[in-house]
Motif scaffolding. Structure first.
Motif, PDB file in Angstrom:
ATOM      1  N   ASP A  23       0.853  -1.116  -0.089  1.00  0.00           N
ATOM      2  CA  ASP A  23       0.155   0.014   0.106  1.00  0.00           C
ATOM      3  C   ASP A  23       0.815   1.340   0.142  1.00  0.00           C
ATOM      4  O   ASP A  23       1.050   1.868   0.983  1.00  0.00           O
ATOM      5  N   MET A  25       2.386   4.902  -0.772  1.00  0.00           N
ATOM      6  CA  MET A  25       2.047   6.284  -0.777  1.00  0.00           C
ATOM      7  C   MET A  25       1.994   6.859  -2.143  1.00  0.00           C
ATOM      8  O   MET A  25       2.550   6.508  -3.131  1.00  0.00           O
ATOM      9  N   GLN A  29       1.212  12.352  -0.847  1.00  0.00           N
ATOM     10  CA  GLN A  29       1.659  12.242   0.268  1.00  0.00           C
ATOM     11  C   GLN A  29       3.167  12.061   0.823  1.00  0.00           C
ATOM     12  O   GLN A  29       3.589  12.381   1.718  1.00  0.00           O
ATOM     13  N   ILE A  30       3.648  11.590  -0.369  1.00  0.00           N
ATOM     14  CA  ILE A  30       5.441  11.587  -0.291  1.00  0.00           C
ATOM     15  C   ILE A  30       5.899  13.008   0.026  1.00  0.00           C
ATOM     16  O   ILE A  30       6.745  13.234   0.687  1.00  0.00           O
ATOM     17  N   TYR A  33       5.275  13.867   3.595  1.00  0.00           N
ATOM     18  CA  TYR A  33       6.201  12.825   4.364  1.00  0.00           C
ATOM     19  C   TYR A  33       7.642  13.414   4.321  1.00  0.00           C
ATOM     20  O   TYR A  33       8.203  13.441   5.428  1.00  0.00           O
ATOM     21  N   ILE A  53       7.128   4.446   2.858  1.00  0.00           N
ATOM     22  CA  ILE A  53       6.817   4.944   1.545  1.00  0.00           C
ATOM     23  C   ILE A  53       6.139   4.141   0.603  1.00  0.00           C
ATOM     24  O   ILE A  53       5.280   4.322  -0.091  1.00  0.00           O
ATOM     25  N   THR A  56       3.016   1.216   3.888  1.00  0.00           N
ATOM     26  CA  THR A  56       2.424   1.890   5.027  1.00  0.00           C
ATOM     27  C   THR A  56       1.364   1.124   5.702  1.00  0.00           C
ATOM     28  O   THR A  56       1.408   1.379   6.886  1.00  0.00           O
ATOM     29  N   LEU A 111      -3.983  15.053   1.282  1.00  0.00           N
ATOM     30  CA  LEU A 111      -2.933  13.999   1.159  1.00  0.00           C
ATOM     31  C   LEU A 111      -1.662  14.373   1.427  1.00  0.00           C
ATOM     32  O   LEU A 111      -0.775  13.729   2.123  1.00  0.00           O
ATOM     33  N   ASP A 114      -1.464  14.242   5.253  1.00  0.00           N
ATOM     34  CA  ASP A 114      -1.530  12.840   5.609  1.00  0.00           C
ATOM     35  C   ASP A 114      -0.072  12.340   5.824  1.00  0.00           C
ATOM     36  O   ASP A 114       0.469  11.608   6.787  1.00  0.00           O
ATOM     37  N   GLY A 115       0.783  12.590   4.844  1.00  0.00           N
ATOM     38  CA  GLY A 115       2.124  12.539   4.706  1.00  0.00           C
ATOM     39  C   GLY A 115       2.739  12.977   5.615  1.00  0.00           C
ATOM     40  O   GLY A 115       3.695  12.292   6.306  1.00  0.00           O
ATOM     41  N   THR A 118       2.305  11.336   9.267  1.00  0.00           N
ATOM     42  CA  THR A 118       2.900  10.114   9.270  1.00  0.00           C
ATOM     43  C   THR A 118       4.549  10.377   9.777  1.00  0.00           C
ATOM     44  O   THR A 118       5.010   9.665  10.471  1.00  0.00           O
TER      45      THR A 118
END
Length: 225
Positions: A23, A25, A29-30, A33, A53, A56, A111, A114-115, A118
């Motif tokens: 799953d 990113m 998201q990356i 992150y 990455i 997840t 998104l 969200d990263g 994390t």
């Protein structure tokens, strides 16, 4: 999604080629992150943050790579973008890639956040440093935390404030990251002693151990002079 650098297009392709039970990113998201890893007050080694990455949520030991070349290429693309992102942040030109909802051209900054969350979860206690700094650093981390609350539907802000932050988020995020990066450099450097600060004099008794580390009494070592 708007036009993205070729390295990110290749990275997205390599992530899509991973095993079906992974799953990974998505690019946006990356982006969040990596920004979080870069501005985190604590240094986090790639061996810790890289695997998240591409895997997840899987409960397995990680993705099944076809061969060593596949993982080497994937890691190289991530590290290349990581280094470019550092350079862009330091130069004041950080411009993260956000997904865009093509139905209404709405920027999906959620998104990205969200990263970023994390990354924060890897060293949750360290971020309090920015809250204690005051000024721009505290405002920046508070703003990012507010966006996280909005994305998670936990915000206690008034609807008007939520609507404003949602619309301004894509423009606010780059500046906040650059502020935190500058604050991190200051925090990493540590306190600087003023040249005008008085030097503290240490008094040593004649029968005390000599401060030079010889193990002898002061009167039989440096105290002879």
């Amino acid at each position: 999604m708007p036009d993205i650098p070729r390295r990110l297009t290749l990275l997205e392709k390599k992530l899509d080629e991973l095993a079906e039970d992974c799953d990974p990113m998505v690019v946006s998201q990356i982006e969040g992150y990596l920004a979080g890893i870069i501005v985190c007050p604590d240094l986090i080694m790639p061996s810790e943050w890289l695997p998240l990455i591409w895997d997840t949520e899987s409960e397995s030991d990680g993705p099944v790579f076809e061969n060593a070349r596949q993982v080497e290429k994937l890691m190289a693309l991530v590290m290349e973008h990581h280094n470019v992102t550092i350079a862009d942040i330091d130069a004041g030109r950080y411009a993260p890639v956000f997904d865009v909802d093509t139905r209404n051209d709405e920027v999906m900054w959620e998104l990205w956040i969200d990263g970023f969350e994390t990354a924060m979860s890897l060293r949750p206690k360290s971020w309090s440093v920015y809250l204690g700094m005051g000024g721009d650093a505290t405002a920046a981390i508070a703003g990012l935390l507010s966006l996280a609350d909005i994305a998670n539907r936990k915000s206690r802000l008034k609807k008007a404030d939520i609507d404003r932050l949602q619309s301004e988020a894509p423009d606010l995020i780059p500046g906040w990251i650059e502020i935190l990066s500058a604050a991190r450099h200051v925090q990493s450097a540590g306190p600087i002693q003023s040249a005008s600060a008085p030097t503290q004099t240490i008094k040593v008794g004649r029968n005390d151990q000599c401060p030079c580390g010889s193990g002898k009494k002061y009167k039989k070592c440096c105290g002879l002079n």
